[in-house]
Design a protein around this motif. Structure first.
Motif, short mmCIF file in Angstrom:
data_model
loop_
_atom_site.label_atom_id
_atom_site.label_comp_id
_atom_site.label_asym_id
_atom_site.label_seq_id
_atom_site.Cartn_x
_atom_site.Cartn_y
_atom_site.Cartn_z
N LEU A 1 40.25 40.95 42.44
CA LEU A 1 39.18 41.93 42.69
C LEU A 1 39.27 43.00 41.61
O LEU A 1 40.35 43.25 41.07
CB LEU A 1 39.36 42.56 44.07
N PHE A 2 38.15 43.64 41.30
CA PHE A 2 38.18 44.71 40.32
C PHE A 2 38.71 45.96 41.02
O PHE A 2 38.02 46.58 41.83
CB PHE A 2 36.78 44.94 39.72
N ASP A 3 39.97 46.29 40.69
CA ASP A 3 40.66 47.29 41.52
C ASP A 3 40.17 48.72 41.32
O ASP A 3 40.49 49.58 42.13
CB ASP A 3 42.19 47.19 41.33
N MET B 1 37.01 49.41 41.38
CA MET B 1 35.69 49.47 42.04
C MET B 1 35.87 49.37 43.54
O MET B 1 36.82 48.73 44.00
CB MET B 1 34.85 48.26 41.62
#
Lengths: 267, 262
Positions: free
Chosen positions: A98-100, A102
């Motif tokens: 996951l885009f940490d 965001m």
């Protein structure tokens, strides 16, 4: 058997070989994934299961052999074609990826924002619907690090499914989760596949649970894929490697002769 | 002997490969800037991060650089009885050399390291692979806004650095040592030409491109680093390497541009 299946071939690996330095990881790996089916690749850790997945995704190119997705050879197709192929992919990574920086909402919304021309209102509607499907209502504003591992997997699944992909790849979807959380992921997988009718490729070592979900099972051992057959046939296979794997992970298959004679002896 | 030759060959191949990767990365990023679609918000966010957030550091260092130039300049010029040249000396040094170089070094330390670490961590945790699998071009999504912001912001930051530095020089020369404002600013006016300002602007543009390119490319190709660049240590090592390489490149290109434009 797999070869007799009339369904269209979506992904085809033919004689794929891959080495890292002097270490050979894949040797003559061949596999066909058919539309609408669930193909599971099992095997012990470090056998190169994820490497096969990365070849299917076009993240790695084979040293020899071909990987064809929707009929396109990934090693030879243009960047544009590869991008078009990937538009019908959804991926749930082993570590979720996951885009940490965001929020959960933005993570799920990203493919919509970058790949579609939907308005923010439409995006919100789709994202909220997907989050609700995963039981994540009210968590959209949190960051991935603020939620549990099981929830992160569900966010990953929501992100993978947000554009209704044709093929979804799952790399160890239940690793690091307890039994109830694993069951939850399997339930969501079952539900979403029934609803969206996607082709699934799962890399897992969660045997025997994963057999219940699969149409085909292949074992990765000794750098090769051993068989790709329905789970029932897989469990009864004569291949010594498959037999060994089944015995190791599921215990000996019940046989009244041996089991009961032992029982009588102890009595 | 054979091992030494093999090692040398492997190292040479590695260097050429890395250079090729970095070169191609720059070309793709620059193409990304000119090619549609143009997205404004990501660039604005990066301008805020590279530019607005560096403003205080730039103003602070600009002020003190100007002040020390005023101090040293006054000391040296007073030996020759020519303190009237102080304004010219301070402004020329700042506009042509110190402004672009120091501003670039400050931005490398503040934003360059952060950009390298951010992209490097994204590479390490498969976030860049995730972008690729979503059919989102990671260079277009992550790098292009940073590069464009760097090119736009560096000339502005350098100009701010120069102006504050010149006033810093006046603060020391004029207020502390009593050089009159007229003589300081007239000295500047008569000695500074457009070509001096131009040189500073060209330098700052090149440095902006250079620092963002090197810092993001190092992070982007973290997995190609010697030892694999794995884990927190890999990211920290690569970030340090990026800061050193970017700083050295700025100084080398400073010389080259000066030599070409003089």
């Amino acid at each position: 058997m797999e070869q007799d299946d009339p369904r269209e071939i979506v992904i085809e690996l033919e004689g794929v070989e891959k080495s890292f330095g002097t270490q050979k990881v894949l040797e003559d790996v061949s596999l066909q994934v058919r539309a609408g089916t669930t193909t599971v690749i099992v095997g012990a850790s470090g056998q190169g299961k994820s490497v096969i997945l990365k070849h299917m995704l076009g993240l790695m190119l084979p040293d020899a052999g071909t990987v064809r997705v929707f009929g396109h050879d990934l090693a030879r197709c243009s960047k544009q074609t590869l991008r078009e192929i990937r538009q019908s992919f959804g991926v749930l990574f082993q570590n979720v990826a996951l885009f940490d920086s965001m929020t959960i909402y933005d993570n799920v919304a990203l493919p919509l924002r970058e790949r579609t021309r939907h308005s923010e209102k439409e995006i919100r509607q789709t994202v909220e619907e997907k989050l609700a499907m995963m039981g994540l209502e009210g968590h959209g504003e949190k960051f991935p690090a603020q939620v549990s591992g099981g929830m992160q997997k569900r966010v990953g699944l929501a992100r993978a499914l947000v554009l209704n992909p044709k093929v979804v790849f799952f790399d160890e979807p239940t690793t690091g989760l307890d039994v109830s959380k694993s069951n939850e992921i399997y339930r969501l997988f079952f539900e979403t596949q029934a609803r969206l009718n996607y082709t699934a490729v799962i890399v897992s070592h969660d045997v025997p649970k994963i057999f219940k979900l699969s149409d085909y099972v292949a074992l990765m051992a000794n750098r090769r894929l051993q068989g790709c057959m329905p789970p029932e046939a897989f469990q009864l296979s004569d291949n010594p490697l498959i037999r060994g794997f089944v015995l190791e992970t599921m215990g000996p298959i019940y046989s009244s002769e041996t089991e009961e004679s032992l029982l009588y002896e102890t009595l | 002997m054979a091992t030494a030759v093999r090692t040398l060959g492997a190292e040479a191949l590695r260097a050429v490969e890395t250079l090729g990767c970095f070169g191609l990365f720059l070309v793709i990023s620059l193409w990304g800037i000119v090619k549609p679609p143009y997205k404004l918000m990501p660039v604005v966010r990066q301008i805020r991060f590279i530019g607005a957030h560096s403003l205080f550091v730039i103003m602070f260092t600009g002020l003190f650089s100007g002040m020390v130039l005023g101090l040293q300049g006054y000391y040296t010029l007073s030996k020759f009885g020519s303190v009237g040249f102080l304004g010219g000396a301070v402004s020329l040094s700042l506009l042509r050399e110190l402004g672009p170089v120091l501003a670039a070094l400050m931005v490398i330390g503040r934003a360059g390291s952060a950009m390298c670490a951010e992209v490097g961590i994204m590479r390490n945790s498969e976030q860049i692979d995730a972008l690729e699998c979503m059919a989102i071009d990671p260079v277009e999504y992550l790098i292009v806004p940073k590069l464009l912001a760097g090119i736009l912001v560096m000339p502005l930051l350098t100009s701010i650095f120069d102006v504050i530095g010149i006033f810093g020089g006046y603060l020391i020369g004029g207020k502390l040592f009593g050089v009159s404002a007229g003589s300081y600013f007239q000295g500047m006016y008569s000695s500074v030409g457009w070509q001096d300002v131009e040189m500073g602007l060209v330098k700052s543009l090149v440095f902006g491109l250079l620092l963002v390119w090197i810092c993001t490319a190092k992070g982007f190709y973290l997995h190609r680093e010697r030892g694999g660049g794995f884990g927190a240590e890999g990211v920290s090592r690569t970030t340090t390497g990026a800061v050193v390489l970017a700083s050295v490149s700025v100084l080398v290109w400073d010389y080259l541009i000066s030599a070409i434009m003089l």
